[in-house]
Design an enzyme around this catalytic site. Sequence first.
Site, PDB file in Angstrom:
ATOM      1  N   ARG A 114     -20.661 -47.212 -48.381  1.00 32.46           N
ATOM      2  CA  ARG A 114     -21.952 -47.916 -48.403  1.00 32.46           C
ATOM      3  C   ARG A 114     -21.847 -49.331 -47.827  1.00 32.46           C
ATOM      4  NH1 ARG A 114     -24.732 -45.468 -53.824  1.00 32.46           N
ATOM      5  NH2 ARG A 114     -25.586 -43.715 -52.691  1.00 32.46           N
ATOM      6  N   GLY A 128     -32.705 -39.249 -53.850  1.00 30.83           N
ATOM      7  CA  GLY A 128     -34.120 -39.237 -54.220  1.00 30.83           C
ATOM      8  C   GLY A 128     -35.007 -39.584 -53.035  1.00 30.83           C
ATOM      9  N   GLY A 153     -27.200 -36.432 -53.479  1.00 31.89           N
ATOM     10  CA  GLY A 153     -25.863 -36.870 -53.895  1.00 31.89           C
ATOM     11  C   GLY A 153     -24.839 -35.756 -53.965  1.00 31.89           C
ATOM     12  N   LYS A 168     -31.938 -28.556 -60.574  1.00 34.13           N
ATOM     13  CA  LYS A 168     -33.261 -29.007 -61.051  1.00 34.13           C
ATOM     14  C   LYS A 168     -34.370 -28.553 -60.123  1.00 34.13           C
ATOM     15  CE  LYS A 168     -31.111 -33.168 -62.265  1.00 34.13           C
ATOM     16  NZ  LYS A 168     -30.544 -33.441 -61.013  1.00 34.13           N
TER      17      LYS A 168
HETATM   18  P1  AMP Z   1     -29.478 -31.009 -58.347  1.00 33.01           P
HETATM   19  O1  AMP Z   1     -29.328 -32.413 -58.861  1.00 33.01           O
HETATM   20  O2  AMP Z   1     -30.738 -30.359 -58.788  1.00 33.01           O
HETATM   21  O3  AMP Z   1     -29.306 -30.938 -56.834  1.00 33.01           O
HETATM   22  O4  AMP Z   1     -28.330 -30.152 -58.999  1.00 33.01           O
HETATM   23  C1  AMP Z   1     -26.959 -30.330 -58.695  1.00 33.01           C
HETATM   24  C2  AMP Z   1     -26.158 -29.582 -59.715  1.00 33.01           C
HETATM   25  O5  AMP Z   1     -26.520 -28.215 -59.690  1.00 33.01           O
HETATM   26  C3  AMP Z   1     -24.663 -29.600 -59.511  1.00 33.01           C
HETATM   27  O6  AMP Z   1     -24.078 -30.374 -60.511  1.00 33.01           O
HETATM   28  C4  AMP Z   1     -24.243 -28.133 -59.629  1.00 33.01           C
HETATM   29  O7  AMP Z   1     -23.124 -27.930 -60.452  1.00 33.01           O
HETATM   30  C5  AMP Z   1     -25.468 -27.490 -60.255  1.00 33.01           C
HETATM   31  N1  AMP Z   1     -25.605 -26.066 -59.945  1.00 33.01           N
HETATM   32  C6  AMP Z   1     -25.531 -25.468 -58.745  1.00 33.01           C
HETATM   33  N2  AMP Z   1     -25.663 -24.138 -58.856  1.00 33.01           N
HETATM   34  C7  AMP Z   1     -25.825 -23.863 -60.153  1.00 33.01           C
HETATM   35  C8  AMP Z   1     -26.001 -22.655 -60.903  1.00 33.01           C
HETATM   36  N3  AMP Z   1     -26.035 -21.479 -60.297  1.00 33.01           N
HETATM   37  N4  AMP Z   1     -26.150 -22.759 -62.238  1.00 33.01           N
HETATM   38  C9  AMP Z   1     -26.112 -23.954 -62.844  1.00 33.01           C
HETATM   39  N5  AMP Z   1     -25.942 -25.139 -62.196  1.00 33.01           N
HETATM   40  C10 AMP Z   1     -25.798 -25.083 -60.872  1.00 33.01           C
END
Ligand code: AMP
Length: 394
Positions: free
Chosen positions: A35, A374, A351, A197
Site C-alpha cells: 500500500r 468494499g 480482500g 456473504k
Molecule cells: P466474502 O467476504 O463474502 O468474500 O467471504 C470470504 C470468505 O468466504 C473466506 O473467508 C472463505 O473462507 C469463505 N468461503 C468461501 N467458500 C466457502 C464455503 N463454501 N463455505 C463457507 N465459507 C466459504
Amino acid sequence: MRKAIRDFDFYDKRVLVRADFNVPLKDGVITSDVRIVEELPTLKYLLEKKAKVIVCSHLGRPDGKVDKKYSLKPVFERLEELLPNTKIYFCPEVVGAKATAMADKLNGGELLLLENVRFERGEEENDPYLIEAFSKLADIYVFDAFGTSHRKHASTYGIAKILPSTVGFLVEKELKTFEDVLKNPNRPFVAILGGAKIGDKIDVVKNLLNKVDTILIGGGMCFTFIKAIKGNVGASLVDDEKIKICYEIIKEAINKKVKIILPVDFICAKNIDDEAGTEVYKLGKIPSDKMGLDIGPKTVKLFRKFIKKARTIVWNGPMGVYEKDVFKNGTESVAKLIGKNKHCISVAGGGDVVSAIENFGLKDSFTHISTGGGASLKLLEGKELAAVSIINKD
Ligand code: AMP
C-alpha cells in the site's frame, strides 16, 4: 469533468494527500508495504512539482482514541527508505498547533506525514471541526485512498467540500479500470463471484446481469442459489433470507439471456476443521451432515470452458475456504486459469481474493488487482463512491 491531478498547479502549494497506508503490522513491523509502494507515483509527482506534501491516512481501528499500536510511525520509517532523496517529517498528531507549525515550515518538495487520522474521534463522524482543522493545513486536497472511498469520513469526504480537490493516480487508475470493463467490455464478459456473504453481493449480481454474458458462482454463496432452485445442499452455508431474491435473479438472468453457471460438484467435510474427512460429492448428493467447502474438479473443468473463452473477467470472492490447504484448489485453479488466458482483461477485487492471488504468487498474471474490497464491490454494483463523487467537478 473532474479536474485531473495533471491540471493543477502545485508549485509551492500545501497539498493534503489522503492515502491508504492501512498496512498489515505484526509486533509493530510492516509485513507488506504494497500500500505504501502503490502510493509513491502520486507522492513523487507532487514532490517533483515542488508541492509541500502533507499526507494523512488511517491505520486499523483505534476508534477515535490515541493507541500507539496503530501509530503511523512505522509507515514514516518505510517512506524514508522509499524516498531517500526527500526530506520527510513525522507529526505525532493529526491536527493542532504542532501539525499547523510543521505544515507551515515545509518547503516545496518536502513531505510531512501526519499521525493516524482515526486517533481523532471526529474522523469517522465526519466532524465539521476536524474538517475545518484539515482545511487550515492545506490549499489543495488529493484523494488517493481507494480502499476508503465508499466512506464519508472527515479526511475522505468532508474535506473535499472545502478545498479545491482532485484524485491521485491510484484512485484514477482504479476508476478507469472499472469504468472501462463495465462500460465497454471485450466480449465474452465473464463475472466470477464467490465468498461467504451473499448479502454483500446481491446488488453486484443484479447490476452485472445488465453487463456480462456469464456469471460463474462458487464459494459459500452458490448454495443459496442452489437452494432457490430446490437443490439439495446438505449442511452447506445458506442465507435463508436471500433464497427468494436468488430465485428472482435466476429468472431475470434467463430473460436477459445471461448464463448463471453453478457448481456441479463440491469438496465437502463436516466443518472447516474436518480436514481429514474431505470427500467430493456431485450436486444433489451432499450428505445432510456435510458442507460444501470448495468447488470440485468437474466444476473447475466447467468453469475452465468459460474462463478460456472470456475476453473480460471480473472476479470477487474465493471459490472455497482457500485459507485451508484442502479447500484452496478451486480458488487456485480459477486464478491459474485466468492467468493463462492472455487475451483477456482480468480484474480481481475484494480482500480475500486479492490475498489468495498474492499467496499463490499469481499477482502479475492479472491485468488489475483492486486495492479496495468494499469500494470495488460498490463499483460493481454500479454505484458512485462517496469520496469520489464529492470531488469538485467543473
Ligand atoms: P466474502 O467476504 O463474502 O468474500 O467471504 C470470504 C470468505 O468466504 C473466506 O473467508 C472463505 O473462507 C469463505 N468461503 C468461501 N467458500 C466457502 C464455503 N463454501 N463455505 C463457507 N465459507 C466459504
